[in-house]
Design a protein around this motif. Structure first.
Motif, mmCIF file in Angstrom:
data_model
loop_
_atom_site.group_PDB
_atom_site.id
_atom_site.type_symbol
_atom_site.label_atom_id
_atom_site.label_comp_id
_atom_site.label_asym_id
_atom_site.label_seq_id
_atom_site.Cartn_x
_atom_site.Cartn_y
_atom_site.Cartn_z
ATOM 1 N N SER A 62 0.578 -1.027 -0.083
ATOM 2 C CA SER A 62 0.093 -0.179 0.054
ATOM 3 C C SER A 62 0.837 1.163 -0.002
ATOM 4 O O SER A 62 1.967 0.885 0.134
ATOM 5 C CB SER A 62 -0.558 0.542 1.076
ATOM 6 O OG SER A 62 -0.007 0.348 2.408
ATOM 7 N N THR A 63 0.443 2.338 0.031
ATOM 8 C CA THR A 63 0.556 3.583 -0.609
ATOM 9 C C THR A 63 1.979 4.077 1.234
ATOM 10 O O THR A 63 2.429 3.770 1.211
ATOM 11 C CB THR A 63 -0.084 4.552 -0.544
ATOM 12 O OG1 THR A 63 -0.884 3.791 -1.944
ATOM 13 C CG2 THR A 63 0.500 6.236 0.152
ATOM 14 N N ALA A 64 0.720 3.050 2.040
ATOM 15 C CA ALA A 64 1.428 3.634 3.277
ATOM 16 C C ALA A 64 3.389 3.125 4.074
ATOM 17 O O ALA A 64 4.035 3.094 3.995
ATOM 18 C CB ALA A 64 0.245 3.673 4.646
ATOM 19 N N THR A 65 2.383 1.802 3.752
ATOM 20 C CA THR A 65 4.564 0.826 3.450
ATOM 21 C C THR A 65 4.949 0.539 2.715
ATOM 22 O O THR A 65 6.520 1.189 2.853
ATOM 23 C CB THR A 65 2.860 -0.392 3.158
ATOM 24 O OG1 THR A 65 2.391 -1.242 4.143
ATOM 25 C CG2 THR A 65 4.215 -1.614 3.095
ATOM 26 N N HIS A 93 10.965 5.875 4.077
ATOM 27 C CA HIS A 93 11.506 6.144 5.144
ATOM 28 C C HIS A 93 12.845 5.354 5.562
ATOM 29 O O HIS A 93 13.565 5.857 5.702
ATOM 30 C CB HIS A 93 10.704 5.869 6.210
ATOM 31 C CG HIS A 93 11.536 7.083 7.324
ATOM 32 N ND1 HIS A 93 11.673 7.770 7.429
ATOM 33 C CD2 HIS A 93 11.650 6.776 8.848
ATOM 34 C CE1 HIS A 93 11.854 8.996 9.109
ATOM 35 N NE2 HIS A 93 11.995 7.394 10.097
ATOM 36 N N ILE A 94 12.837 3.705 6.061
ATOM 37 C CA ILE A 94 13.729 3.281 6.206
ATOM 38 C C ILE A 94 15.382 2.859 5.699
ATOM 39 O O ILE A 94 15.596 2.124 5.978
ATOM 40 C CB ILE A 94 13.495 1.663 7.095
ATOM 41 C CG1 ILE A 94 12.350 0.478 5.972
ATOM 42 C CG2 ILE A 94 12.239 2.359 8.074
ATOM 43 C CD1 ILE A 94 11.981 -0.161 6.705
ATOM 44 N N GLY A 95 15.026 3.360 4.342
ATOM 45 C CA GLY A 95 15.719 3.001 3.407
ATOM 46 C C GLY A 95 16.002 1.798 2.872
ATOM 47 O O GLY A 95 16.758 0.807 2.343
ATOM 48 N N VAL A 96 14.280 1.294 2.379
ATOM 49 C CA VAL A 96 14.580 -0.518 1.538
ATOM 50 C C VAL A 96 15.204 -0.258 0.503
ATOM 51 O O VAL A 96 15.252 1.240 -0.867
ATOM 52 C CB VAL A 96 13.229 -1.001 1.274
ATOM 53 C CG1 VAL A 96 13.074 -2.038 0.065
ATOM 54 C CG2 VAL A 96 13.030 -0.903 2.608
ATOM 55 N N THR A 97 15.942 -0.499 -0.103
ATOM 56 C CA THR A 97 17.194 -0.313 -1.994
ATOM 57 C C THR A 97 15.936 0.074 -2.779
ATOM 58 O O THR A 97 16.656 0.278 -3.618
ATOM 59 C CB THR A 97 17.974 -1.823 -1.956
ATOM 60 O OG1 THR A 97 18.998 -2.020 -0.533
ATOM 61 C CG2 THR A 97 18.872 -1.418 -2.962
ATOM 62 N N ALA A 98 14.916 -1.265 -3.083
ATOM 63 C CA ALA A 98 14.162 -1.388 -4.163
ATOM 64 C C ALA A 98 13.810 0.614 -4.360
ATOM 65 O O ALA A 98 13.018 1.095 -5.725
ATOM 66 C CB ALA A 98 12.939 -1.530 -4.038
#
Length: 224
Positions: A114-117, A123-128
């Motif tokens: 979802s948009t929030a996820t 925010h946490i810096g996921v590579t994708a």
């Protein structure tokens, strides 16, 4: 309370050499490294490829333990990602090749978070989502406060300001001096209530208008 300090790579090699080659107990190794016995015990028994297998059958590997500790730190930082690698790859492709925004990805693609996820992953810096850049696709509408401020500063409003009305109107002694204002809905609907207020008698008339365009306001005032 003393802050916790992670085991270093050299300390893991010391543990391996002292435990397997010099046959020193884990408690003695902990004293040498100035660590608690539980820290060394958990490192040797749990930070392995197969923690369920005894140490004599599947020994401790300092190189793998150091890599696994780094991966665990990354996973704790990211949290548990419920999204598959395939979905994250499609999200990354939409960002880098199509330049889509996060709301566009969440509403236009199937089997994606979802948009929030997605914003949490950003925010946490996921590579994708590392190459994602926020863009303004629509200019925000001008606020009513800015419009009223600009009108208040115009020459017409200065000449016809409510502050320059005669003193007799301020004393509320004669009938026929009206004030007008609009009451808007908190739900953001276009319809408004046009209120006419007589200063001396406090008499009020209220009319409903479909919107606040000049044609609607003109017809309502003429009807009043």
């Amino acid at each position: 309370m003393r802050a916790y300090k992670r085991l270093t790579r050299s300390e893991r090699y010391y543990i391996y050499v002292w435990y397997y080659e010099q046959k020193i107990t884990l408690r003695q190794i902990a004293l040498r490294l100035h660590r608690t016995p539980k820290t060394v015990y958990d490192e040797v028994h749990n930070n392995r490829r197969r923690p369920d297998v005894p140490l004599d059958k599947f020994p401790y590997d300092p190189e793998y333990a150091n890599w696994l500790a780094a991966q665990n730190r990354i996973n704790r930082r990211y949290g548990k990602l419920q999204t598959s690698h395939g979905a994250l790859n499609r999200v990354q492709k939409a960002i880098e090749e199509k330049h889509w925004s996060i709301p566009m990805i969440a509403h236009s693609m199937k089997n994606v978070p979802s948009t929030a996820t997605l914003y949490r992953y950003l925010h946490i810096g996921v590579t994708a989502l590392k190459s994602y850049q926020k863009r303004k696709y629509h200019l925000p509408p001008k606020s009513l406060r800015d419009i009223m401020r600009s009108n208040a500063e115009s020459d017409f409003m200065k000449q016809h300001s409510i502050d320059v009305r005669p003193e007799t109107i301020q004393k509320r002694r004669t009938f026929g001096h009206w004030e007008m204002d609009c009451i808007d809905s908190p739900q953001g609907t276009n319809a408004s209530l046009l209120v006419f207020y007589e200063r001396k008698s406090r008499y009020i008339e209220i009319m409903k208008v479909d919107n606040k365009r000049s044609t609607q306001m003109h017809d309502a005032i003429q009807h009043f």
